[in-house]
Write a protein that holds these residues in place. Sequence first.
Motif, PDB file in Angstrom:
ATOM      1  N   LYS A  88      27.263  16.274  56.560  1.00 37.86           N
ATOM      2  CA  LYS A  88      26.531  16.999  57.866  1.00 37.86           C
ATOM      3  C   LYS A  88      27.385  16.757  59.051  1.00 37.86           C
ATOM      4  CE  LYS A  88      21.900  16.372  56.149  1.00 37.86           C
ATOM      5  NZ  LYS A  88      20.523  16.041  56.403  1.00 37.86           N
ATOM      6  N   LEU A  89      28.871  17.105  58.844  1.00 44.16           N
ATOM      7  CA  LEU A  89      29.774  16.971  60.141  1.00 44.16           C
ATOM      8  C   LEU A  89      29.515  18.290  60.857  1.00 44.16           C
ATOM      9  CD1 LEU A  89      33.044  15.231  58.828  1.00 44.16           C
ATOM     10  CD2 LEU A  89      31.418  14.211  60.698  1.00 44.16           C
ATOM     11  N   PRO A  90      29.320  18.456  62.130  1.00 47.94           N
ATOM     12  CA  PRO A  90      29.341  19.805  62.902  1.00 47.94           C
ATOM     13  C   PRO A  90      30.731  20.202  62.894  1.00 47.94           C
ATOM     14  CG  PRO A  90      29.142  17.871  64.355  1.00 47.94           C
ATOM     15  CD  PRO A  90      29.440  17.403  62.921  1.00 47.94           C
ATOM     16  N   PRO A  91      30.701  21.666  63.139  1.00 51.42           N
ATOM     17  CA  PRO A  91      32.087  22.087  63.249  1.00 51.42           C
ATOM     18  C   PRO A  91      32.753  21.720  64.460  1.00 51.42           C
ATOM     19  CG  PRO A  91      30.513  23.820  63.063  1.00 51.42           C
ATOM     20  CD  PRO A  91      29.542  22.360  63.072  1.00 51.42           C
ATOM     21  N   PHE A  92      33.898  21.218  64.603  1.00 49.20           N
ATOM     22  CA  PHE A  92      34.451  20.702  65.774  1.00 49.20           C
ATOM     23  C   PHE A  92      35.728  21.402  66.062  1.00 49.20           C
ATOM     24  CE2 PHE A  92      37.262  17.559  67.964  1.00 49.20           C
ATOM     25  CZ  PHE A  92      36.777  17.665  69.112  1.00 49.20           C
ATOM     26  N   CYS A  93      36.134  21.941  67.075  1.00 50.63           N
ATOM     27  CA  CYS A  93      37.500  22.550  67.573  1.00 50.63           C
ATOM     28  C   CYS A  93      38.427  21.761  68.129  1.00 50.63           C
ATOM     29  CB  CYS A  93      37.219  23.705  68.398  1.00 50.63           C
ATOM     30  SG  CYS A  93      38.422  24.585  69.178  1.00 50.63           S
ATOM     31  N   GLU A  94      39.351  21.447  67.617  1.00 48.00           N
ATOM     32  CA  GLU A  94      40.505  20.577  68.016  1.00 48.00           C
ATOM     33  C   GLU A  94      41.074  21.116  69.207  1.00 48.00           C
ATOM     34  OE1 GLU A  94      42.460  17.920  65.680  1.00 48.00           O
ATOM     35  OE2 GLU A  94      40.704  17.852  64.246  1.00 48.00           O
ATOM     36  N   SER A  95      41.076  22.354  69.338  1.00 51.34           N
ATOM     37  CA  SER A  95      41.767  23.053  70.477  1.00 51.34           C
ATOM     38  C   SER A  95      41.161  22.781  71.838  1.00 51.34           C
ATOM     39  CB  SER A  95      41.998  24.601  70.431  1.00 51.34           C
ATOM     40  OG  SER A  95      42.582  25.168  71.454  1.00 51.34           O
ATOM     41  N   CYS A  96      39.805  23.101  71.849  1.00 54.70           N
ATOM     42  CA  CYS A  96      39.219  22.994  73.252  1.00 54.70           C
ATOM     43  C   CYS A  96      38.169  21.650  73.188  1.00 54.70           C
ATOM     44  CB  CYS A  96      38.148  24.139  73.408  1.00 54.70           C
ATOM     45  SG  CYS A  96      37.160  24.529  72.282  1.00 54.70           S
ATOM     46  N   LYS A  97      38.168  21.008  72.286  1.00 54.02           N
ATOM     47  CA  LYS A  97      37.326  19.560  72.017  1.00 54.02           C
ATOM     48  C   LYS A  97      35.663  20.066  72.020  1.00 54.02           C
ATOM     49  CE  LYS A  97      41.213  17.443  71.898  1.00 54.02           C
ATOM     50  NZ  LYS A  97      41.939  17.577  70.804  1.00 54.02           N
ATOM     51  N   THR A  98      35.197  20.843  71.239  1.00 56.29           N
ATOM     52  CA  THR A  98      34.163  21.562  71.492  1.00 56.29           C
ATOM     53  C   THR A  98      33.537  21.319  70.258  1.00 56.29           C
ATOM     54  OG1 THR A  98      34.631  22.927  73.436  1.00 56.29           O
ATOM     55  CG2 THR A  98      32.390  23.246  72.192  1.00 56.29           C
ATOM     56  N   ILE A  99      32.193  21.030  70.111  1.00 57.83           N
ATOM     57  CA  ILE A  99      31.245  20.857  68.739  1.00 57.83           C
ATOM     58  C   ILE A  99      30.557  22.389  68.880  1.00 57.83           C
ATOM     59  CG2 ILE A  99      29.119  20.168  67.809  1.00 57.83           C
ATOM     60  CD1 ILE A  99      29.941  17.326  68.765  1.00 57.83           C
ATOM     61  N   ARG A 100      30.560  22.926  67.667  1.00 58.70           N
ATOM     62  CA  ARG A 100      29.842  24.233  67.468  1.00 58.70           C
ATOM     63  C   ARG A 100      30.910  25.481  66.706  1.00 58.70           C
ATOM     64  NH1 ARG A 100      26.766  24.281  72.913  1.00 58.70           N
ATOM     65  NH2 ARG A 100      25.310  22.838  72.975  1.00 58.70           N
ATOM     66  N   HIS A 101      32.021  25.309  66.965  1.00 56.50           N
ATOM     67  CA  HIS A 101      32.926  26.169  66.353  1.00 56.50           C
ATOM     68  C   HIS A 101      33.897  25.442  65.880  1.00 56.50           C
ATOM     69  CE1 HIS A 101      34.600  26.127  70.316  1.00 56.50           C
ATOM     70  NE2 HIS A 101      35.692  26.572  70.027  1.00 56.50           N
ATOM     71  N   ALA A 102      34.837  25.942  64.953  1.00 58.32           N
ATOM     72  CA  ALA A 102      35.955  25.291  64.213  1.00 58.32           C
ATOM     73  C   ALA A 102      37.123  25.953  64.938  1.00 58.32           C
ATOM     74  CB  ALA A 102      36.117  25.687  62.635  1.00 58.32           C
ATOM     75  N   TYR A 103      38.371  25.283  64.787  1.00 58.38           N
ATOM     76  CA  TYR A 103      39.676  25.529  65.430  1.00 58.38           C
ATOM     77  C   TYR A 103      39.933  27.195  65.163  1.00 58.38           C
ATOM     78  CZ  TYR A 103      44.779  25.705  66.426  1.00 58.38           C
ATOM     79  OH  TYR A 103      45.871  26.048  66.774  1.00 58.38           O
ATOM     80  N   ALA A 104      39.563  27.683  63.888  1.00 58.65           N
ATOM     81  CA  ALA A 104      40.139  28.946  63.395  1.00 58.65           C
ATOM     82  C   ALA A 104      39.180  30.036  64.224  1.00 58.65           C
ATOM     83  CB  ALA A 104      39.850  29.251  61.951  1.00 58.65           C
ATOM     84  N   ASP A 105      38.177  29.524  64.857  1.00 57.03           N
ATOM     85  CA  ASP A 105      37.223  30.715  65.513  1.00 57.03           C
ATOM     86  C   ASP A 105      37.071  30.288  67.230  1.00 57.03           C
ATOM     87  OD1 ASP A 105      35.978  31.511  62.981  1.00 57.03           O
ATOM     88  OD2 ASP A 105      34.962  29.923  63.049  1.00 57.03           O
ATOM     89  N   CYS A 106      38.011  29.630  67.541  1.00 57.76           N
ATOM     90  CA  CYS A 106      38.243  29.275  69.005  1.00 57.76           C
ATOM     91  C   CYS A 106      38.754  30.288  69.705  1.00 57.76           C
ATOM     92  CB  CYS A 106      39.175  28.125  69.292  1.00 57.76           C
ATOM     93  SG  CYS A 106      39.018  27.380  70.967  1.00 57.76           S
ATOM     94  N   GLN A 107      37.860  31.048  70.777  1.00 64.47           N
ATOM     95  CA  GLN A 107      38.158  31.909  71.643  1.00 64.47           C
ATOM     96  C   GLN A 107      39.235  31.476  72.769  1.00 64.47           C
ATOM     97  OE1 GLN A 107      36.954  34.974  71.174  1.00 64.47           O
ATOM     98  NE2 GLN A 107      36.345  33.970  69.183  1.00 64.47           N
ATOM     99  N   SER A 108      39.225  30.000  73.049  1.00 63.30           N
ATOM    100  CA  SER A 108      40.300  29.744  74.061  1.00 63.30           C
ATOM    101  C   SER A 108      41.546  29.840  73.690  1.00 63.30           C
ATOM    102  CB  SER A 108      39.792  28.401  74.887  1.00 63.30           C
ATOM    103  OG  SER A 108      40.120  27.499  73.747  1.00 63.30           O
ATOM    104  N   ARG A 109      41.881  29.837  72.362  1.00 73.61           N
ATOM    105  CA  ARG A 109      43.307  29.771  71.748  1.00 73.61           C
ATOM    106  C   ARG A 109      43.862  31.069  71.566  1.00 73.61           C
ATOM    107  NH1 ARG A 109      44.787  29.826  66.829  1.00 73.61           N
ATOM    108  NH2 ARG A 109      42.996  30.063  65.331  1.00 73.61           N
ATOM    109  N   VAL A 110      42.953  31.967  71.483  1.00 74.44           N
ATOM    110  CA  VAL A 110      43.187  33.535  71.160  1.00 74.44           C
ATOM    111  C   VAL A 110      43.484  34.156  72.435  1.00 74.44           C
ATOM    112  CG1 VAL A 110      42.482  35.665  70.032  1.00 74.44           C
ATOM    113  CG2 VAL A 110      41.696  33.372  69.265  1.00 74.44           C
ATOM    114  N   GLY A 111      44.484  34.953  72.405  1.00 76.91           N
ATOM    115  CA  GLY A 111      44.982  35.766  73.393  1.00 76.91           C
ATOM    116  C   GLY A 111      45.640  35.392  74.567  1.00 76.91           C
TER     117      GLY A 111
END
Length: 98
Positions: A75-98
């Motif tokens: 039960k590890l939550p999705p964690f974004c290594e880019s913006c250091k946020t729980i709830r979404h994965a790196y591949a889904d990060c809006q802050s690194r796109v664009g």
Amino acid sequence: VRILGLRQEYWWPKILFVVAKGIGTFFSLDDATINHSFGHFARVLVDLDLIMEIRDQILVGRHGFAFFVDLVYEKLPPFCESCKTIRHAYADCQSRVG
């Protein structure tokens, strides 16, 4: 966290507490581990700092020798290594796109 490869002779709260502290902040043991009623793995509830490296093994030292045990996280939550946020994965990060 499931701790695989730890013989039941080590399934005592004090020992599991020390092992769990090497993973994260210890909260509790599950009933099957406390009662030694399920022998495939010990299970501990820990709070993890997801910014830190998530280990797949940990070294357990006992009376002049040491051995590795495997760790399986449940039960590890999705964690974004880019913006250091729980709830979404790196591949889904809006802050690194664009």
